[in-house]
Design a protein around this motif. Sequence first.
Motif, mmCIF file in Angstrom:
data_model
loop_
_atom_site.group_PDB
_atom_site.id
_atom_site.type_symbol
_atom_site.label_atom_id
_atom_site.label_comp_id
_atom_site.label_asym_id
_atom_site.label_seq_id
_atom_site.Cartn_x
_atom_site.Cartn_y
_atom_site.Cartn_z
ATOM 1 N N ALA A 236 29.326 20.732 51.471
ATOM 2 C CA ALA A 236 28.234 20.255 50.626
ATOM 3 C C ALA A 236 26.889 20.515 51.277
ATOM 4 O O ALA A 236 25.920 20.888 50.598
ATOM 5 C CB ALA A 236 28.407 18.761 50.346
ATOM 6 N N GLY A 237 26.795 20.321 52.587
ATOM 7 C CA GLY A 237 25.551 20.600 53.281
ATOM 8 C C GLY A 237 25.156 22.050 53.181
ATOM 9 O O GLY A 237 23.982 22.388 52.956
ATOM 10 N N MET B 268 15.132 11.584 60.684
ATOM 11 C CA MET B 268 15.701 10.925 59.516
ATOM 12 C C MET B 268 14.993 11.254 58.214
ATOM 13 O O MET B 268 15.571 11.083 57.144
ATOM 14 C CB MET B 268 15.656 9.407 59.712
ATOM 15 C CG MET B 268 16.495 8.874 60.853
ATOM 16 S SD MET B 268 18.275 9.000 60.597
ATOM 17 C CE MET B 268 18.515 7.826 59.269
ATOM 18 N N THR B 269 13.742 11.697 58.262
ATOM 19 C CA THR B 269 12.925 11.823 57.063
ATOM 20 C C THR B 269 12.309 13.212 56.941
ATOM 21 O O THR B 269 12.324 14.006 57.891
ATOM 22 C CB THR B 269 11.782 10.799 57.076
ATOM 23 O OG1 THR B 269 10.876 11.140 58.144
ATOM 24 C CG2 THR B 269 12.306 9.379 57.294
ATOM 25 N N LYS C 247 16.295 3.775 58.689
ATOM 26 C CA LYS C 247 15.793 4.568 57.562
ATOM 27 C C LYS C 247 16.915 5.262 56.794
ATOM 28 O O LYS C 247 16.651 6.074 55.913
ATOM 29 C CB LYS C 247 14.805 5.621 58.069
ATOM 30 C CG LYS C 247 13.570 5.029 58.731
ATOM 31 C CD LYS C 247 12.664 6.123 59.283
ATOM 32 C CE LYS C 247 11.452 5.529 59.981
ATOM 33 N NZ LYS C 247 10.583 6.581 60.582
ATOM 34 N N ILE C 248 18.156 4.928 57.103
ATOM 35 C CA ILE C 248 19.284 5.616 56.488
ATOM 36 C C ILE C 248 19.342 5.352 54.989
ATOM 37 O O ILE C 248 18.933 4.301 54.505
ATOM 38 C CB ILE C 248 20.601 5.176 57.171
ATOM 39 C CG1 ILE C 248 21.709 6.183 56.909
ATOM 40 C CG2 ILE C 248 21.001 3.768 56.753
ATOM 41 C CD1 ILE C 248 22.926 5.983 57.801
ATOM 42 N N ARG C 249 19.852 6.339 54.260
ATOM 43 C CA ARG C 249 20.025 6.203 52.820
ATOM 44 C C ARG C 249 21.369 6.821 52.438
ATOM 45 O O ARG C 249 21.916 7.650 53.158
ATOM 46 C CB ARG C 249 18.905 6.914 52.046
ATOM 47 C CG ARG C 249 18.702 8.372 52.432
ATOM 48 C CD ARG C 249 17.827 9.117 51.451
ATOM 49 N NE ARG C 249 18.536 9.360 50.194
ATOM 50 C CZ ARG C 249 17.970 9.906 49.113
ATOM 51 N NH1 ARG C 249 16.680 10.222 49.136
ATOM 52 N NH2 ARG C 249 18.666 10.118 48.026
ATOM 53 N N ASP D 196 21.630 15.454 47.806
ATOM 54 C CA ASP D 196 20.452 14.599 47.596
ATOM 55 C C ASP D 196 19.719 14.330 48.917
ATOM 56 O O ASP D 196 18.492 14.330 48.968
ATOM 57 C CB ASP D 196 20.887 13.264 46.981
ATOM 58 C CG ASP D 196 21.281 13.380 45.531
ATOM 59 O OD1 ASP D 196 20.948 14.402 44.894
ATOM 60 O OD2 ASP D 196 21.950 12.455 45.023
ATOM 61 N N ILE D 197 20.484 14.088 49.977
ATOM 62 C CA ILE D 197 19.883 13.803 51.271
ATOM 63 C C ILE D 197 19.146 15.037 51.794
ATOM 64 O O ILE D 197 18.014 14.942 52.284
ATOM 65 C CB ILE D 197 20.932 13.306 52.273
ATOM 66 C CG1 ILE D 197 21.522 11.973 51.797
ATOM 67 C CG2 ILE D 197 20.326 13.143 53.661
ATOM 68 C CD1 ILE D 197 22.756 11.522 52.554
ATOM 69 N N ILE D 198 19.764 16.199 51.675
ATOM 70 C CA ILE D 198 19.107 17.431 52.127
ATOM 71 C C ILE D 198 17.838 17.675 51.327
ATOM 72 O O ILE D 198 16.794 18.056 51.888
ATOM 73 C CB ILE D 198 20.076 18.627 52.030
ATOM 74 C CG1 ILE D 198 21.085 18.548 53.181
ATOM 75 C CG2 ILE D 198 19.313 19.959 52.080
ATOM 76 C CD1 ILE D 198 22.071 19.669 53.226
#
Length: 340
Positions: free
Chosen positions: A29-30, A214-215, A323-325, A331-333
């Motif tokens: 997925a990444g 993280m961001t 800061k994790i989600r 979506d994260i990438i």
Amino acid sequence: MMFDLRELSAPVLVAPMAGGPSTPELAAAGSAAGGLGFVAAGYLTAQAFADALSRAQALTTSPVAANLFVPQPSAAAPAAIEEYARALAAESERYGVNLGEPRFDDDGWAAKIEVLLDLRPAVASFTFGLPSADERRRLGAADIAVAATVTTLAEARAAAAIDVDVLVAQGPSAGGHRGTFDPSADPATESLDDLLGALTAHLDIPVVAAGGLMTADDVRRVRDAGAVAAQLGTAFLLADEAGSSAVHRAALVEGQYTETVVTRAFSGRYARGLRNRFIDEHEAQAPLGYPEVHYLTSPVRKASIGAGDPDAVNIWAGTGFPKIRGGSAADIIAAVSAGA
């Protein structure tokens, strides 16, 4: 043709996280989302590693990477391991299991090198040390780009001496095991910004920045400082495709634990995770000795997870964990690569 990280549409690597969080689905997925996902070979048999890498490659048409732990001479002192085992007797009783048998092995190194040469991931990265010059040559001949995890300029120079294609600069805020080459050395404390500056100033090798990122702001910062990409691990621990245990996921977000520390209590090697009861009670007694201590504590850690108890298991996480989600890896990438 050798894969070039600078060709990624999203300059984000999903860090290899051995022991469960890294799955073929997360790696695929990444990569499918424009980044680069890793299959983590650590703790797997060579056959299990081959199966995981094959599955990740089958799940996407995008390049997939793999990571190996480099075996090093043991830093364990048998008497110290025995003393630690006595100190852990209460944990054994608490969770109703016997402690594991301390032993040294090389994590199936030679067989896993052959898996790389057979399945040919786009990138092979190495942690805790370097492949030999001959192994590096064989990987290059198979068009596999070689990346070395480094925590100091001296380690980076050693990597440059065998002509690696990429350096992964791991800062001290990273979750999980420190990638230091010397298992008996104190973990490097040079900031990621300083390490990145030193590597880009002294070596003409592409650098990936890792540790505490993280961001999107974090990714932009290291990219502006010269990194070709950013490697994030903790940021993906809650990803839908990650294999993080329910205990690990809950501990990251429920607020019971508020800080991370570097510990050798679980594995005999320095690693960063959430500070819990086990660390508080055993860090002062814990000896160096990887993987001996890893095998010694393994039954307790598994029993802790089975009991839904986060207090006797390693909850690896970087300093940026607040800061994790959650969400999909895609979506994260998309979130962390915005504007990078």
